[in-house]
Design a protein around this motif. Structure first.
Motif, mmCIF file in Angstrom:
data_model
loop_
_atom_site.group_PDB
_atom_site.id
_atom_site.type_symbol
_atom_site.label_atom_id
_atom_site.label_comp_id
_atom_site.label_asym_id
_atom_site.label_seq_id
_atom_site.Cartn_x
_atom_site.Cartn_y
_atom_site.Cartn_z
ATOM 1 N N UNK A 102 -2.846 5.088 25.689
ATOM 2 C CA UNK A 102 -2.829 3.988 24.756
ATOM 3 C C UNK A 102 -3.948 4.124 23.722
ATOM 4 N N UNK A 103 -5.115 4.585 24.163
ATOM 5 C CA UNK A 103 -6.244 4.736 23.253
ATOM 6 C C UNK A 103 -5.949 5.792 22.199
ATOM 7 N N UNK A 104 -5.233 6.848 22.580
ATOM 8 C CA UNK A 104 -4.914 7.911 21.631
ATOM 9 C C UNK A 104 -3.939 7.415 20.560
ATOM 10 N N UNK A 105 -2.950 6.613 20.956
ATOM 11 C CA UNK A 105 -1.994 6.051 19.996
ATOM 12 C C UNK A 105 -2.699 5.097 19.040
ATOM 13 N N UNK A 106 -3.616 4.311 19.561
ATOM 14 C CA UNK A 106 -4.366 3.375 18.744
ATOM 15 C C UNK A 106 -5.241 4.130 17.740
ATOM 16 N N UNK A 107 -5.834 5.235 18.178
ATOM 17 C CA UNK A 107 -6.668 6.064 17.315
ATOM 18 C C UNK A 107 -5.832 6.691 16.203
ATOM 19 N N UNK A 108 -4.622 7.163 16.511
ATOM 20 C CA UNK A 108 -3.738 7.764 15.508
ATOM 21 C C UNK A 108 -3.294 6.718 14.486
ATOM 22 N N UNK A 109 -3.002 5.526 14.946
ATOM 23 C CA UNK A 109 -2.610 4.447 14.046
ATOM 24 C C UNK A 109 -3.746 4.100 13.097
ATOM 25 N N UNK A 110 -4.950 4.029 13.627
ATOM 26 C CA UNK A 110 -6.111 3.730 12.797
ATOM 27 C C UNK A 110 -6.331 4.815 11.752
ATOM 28 N N UNK A 111 -6.193 6.086 12.152
ATOM 29 C CA UNK A 111 -6.353 7.188 11.197
ATOM 30 C C UNK A 111 -5.278 7.132 10.116
ATOM 31 N N UNK A 112 -4.047 6.838 10.514
ATOM 32 C CA UNK A 112 -2.950 6.741 9.553
ATOM 33 C C UNK A 112 -3.202 5.613 8.555
ATOM 34 N N UNK A 113 -3.615 4.457 9.033
ATOM 35 C CA UNK A 113 -3.899 3.332 8.142
ATOM 36 C C UNK A 113 -5.069 3.639 7.206
ATOM 37 N N UNK A 114 -6.089 4.311 7.718
ATOM 38 C CA UNK A 114 -7.218 4.712 6.868
ATOM 39 C C UNK A 114 -6.763 5.672 5.779
ATOM 40 N N UNK A 115 -5.887 6.605 6.122
ATOM 41 C CA UNK A 115 -5.361 7.557 5.143
ATOM 42 C C UNK A 115 -4.543 6.835 4.075
ATOM 43 N N UNK A 116 -3.693 5.912 4.500
ATOM 44 C CA UNK A 116 -2.883 5.143 3.549
ATOM 45 C C UNK A 116 -3.780 4.316 2.626
ATOM 46 N N UNK A 117 -4.795 3.684 3.166
ATOM 47 C CA UNK A 117 -5.719 2.895 2.348
ATOM 48 C C UNK A 117 -6.467 3.764 1.340
ATOM 49 N N UNK A 118 -6.908 4.932 1.781
ATOM 50 C CA UNK A 118 -7.637 5.834 0.891
ATOM 51 C C UNK A 118 -6.727 6.332 -0.230
ATOM 52 N N UNK A 119 -5.501 6.716 0.087
ATOM 53 C CA UNK A 119 -4.571 7.175 -0.942
ATOM 54 C C UNK A 119 -4.211 6.050 -1.907
ATOM 55 N N UNK A 120 -4.064 4.854 -1.393
ATOM 56 C CA UNK A 120 -3.785 3.701 -2.259
ATOM 57 C C UNK A 120 -4.937 3.450 -3.216
ATOM 58 N N UNK A 121 -6.146 3.523 -2.707
ATOM 59 C CA UNK A 121 -7.331 3.341 -3.539
ATOM 60 C C UNK A 121 -7.394 4.402 -4.640
ATOM 61 N N UNK A 122 -7.167 5.656 -4.286
ATOM 62 C CA UNK A 122 -7.191 6.729 -5.283
ATOM 63 C C UNK A 122 -6.099 6.554 -6.327
ATOM 64 N N UNK A 123 -4.929 6.126 -5.919
ATOM 65 C CA UNK A 123 -3.839 5.889 -6.859
ATOM 66 C C UNK A 123 -4.189 4.765 -7.830
ATOM 67 N N UNK A 124 -4.763 3.693 -7.323
ATOM 68 C CA UNK A 124 -5.144 2.570 -8.187
ATOM 69 C C UNK A 124 -6.217 2.986 -9.186
ATOM 70 N N UNK A 125 -7.218 3.705 -8.725
ATOM 71 C CA UNK A 125 -8.276 4.172 -9.621
ATOM 72 C C UNK A 125 -7.703 5.130 -10.654
ATOM 73 N N UNK A 126 -6.841 6.011 -10.233
ATOM 74 C CA UNK A 126 -6.225 6.972 -11.130
ATOM 75 C C UNK A 126 -5.421 6.267 -12.221
ATOM 76 N N UNK A 127 -4.665 5.263 -11.849
ATOM 77 C CA UNK A 127 -3.871 4.533 -12.831
ATOM 78 C C UNK A 127 -4.763 3.748 -13.775
ATOM 79 N N UNK A 128 -5.825 3.175 -13.256
ATOM 80 C CA UNK A 128 -6.737 2.394 -14.097
ATOM 81 C C UNK A 128 -7.439 3.294 -15.103
ATOM 82 N N UNK A 129 -7.821 4.458 -14.686
ATOM 83 C CA UNK A 129 -8.496 5.394 -15.574
ATOM 84 C C UNK A 129 -7.514 6.105 -16.496
#
Length: 95
Positions: free
Chosen positions: A1-28
């Motif tokens: 269960x801990x491994x699945x939770x860790x993978x979910x957290x990593x996936x969400x962090x990756x999605x958040x980081x890509x979203x942030x980069x996309x927003x900054x890229x569009x703004x610039x």
């Protein structure tokens, strides 16, 4: 269960980081020109000062310019609010 939770957290962090980069890229507007090419600044070669009674139409006619060309080299000009002494471009390029 801990491994699945860790993978979910990593996936969400990756999605958040890509979203942030996309927003900054569009703004610039540097990496993803989604909203079109940035407009360049007009170059003015000659100016005239507004005198009492002048209108945009009269100044463009005096300079042998079309209304479209006059507007292109004088962006953000409010022809309904001209004031005496205001400098208007009467020759140049709109790029």
């Amino acid at each position: 269960m801990a491994k699945a939770n860790n993978m979910t957290t990593m996936f969400l962090n990756l999605v958040l980081m890509l979203s942030f980069l996309l927003i900054v890229s569009m703004a610039e507007g540097r990496f993803l020109p989604v909203f079109g090419k940035a407009k360049s600044t007009p170059q003015c070669d000659s100016v005239v000062g507004v005198r009492s009674g002048d209108t945009c139409f009269a100044i463009s006619q005096m300079s042998n310019m079309t209304a479209k060309a006059f507007s292109a080299i004088n962006p953000n000009l409010n022809c309904d609010a001209l004031f005496v002494g205001q400098w208007l471009c009467v020759a140049g390029t709109a790029n």
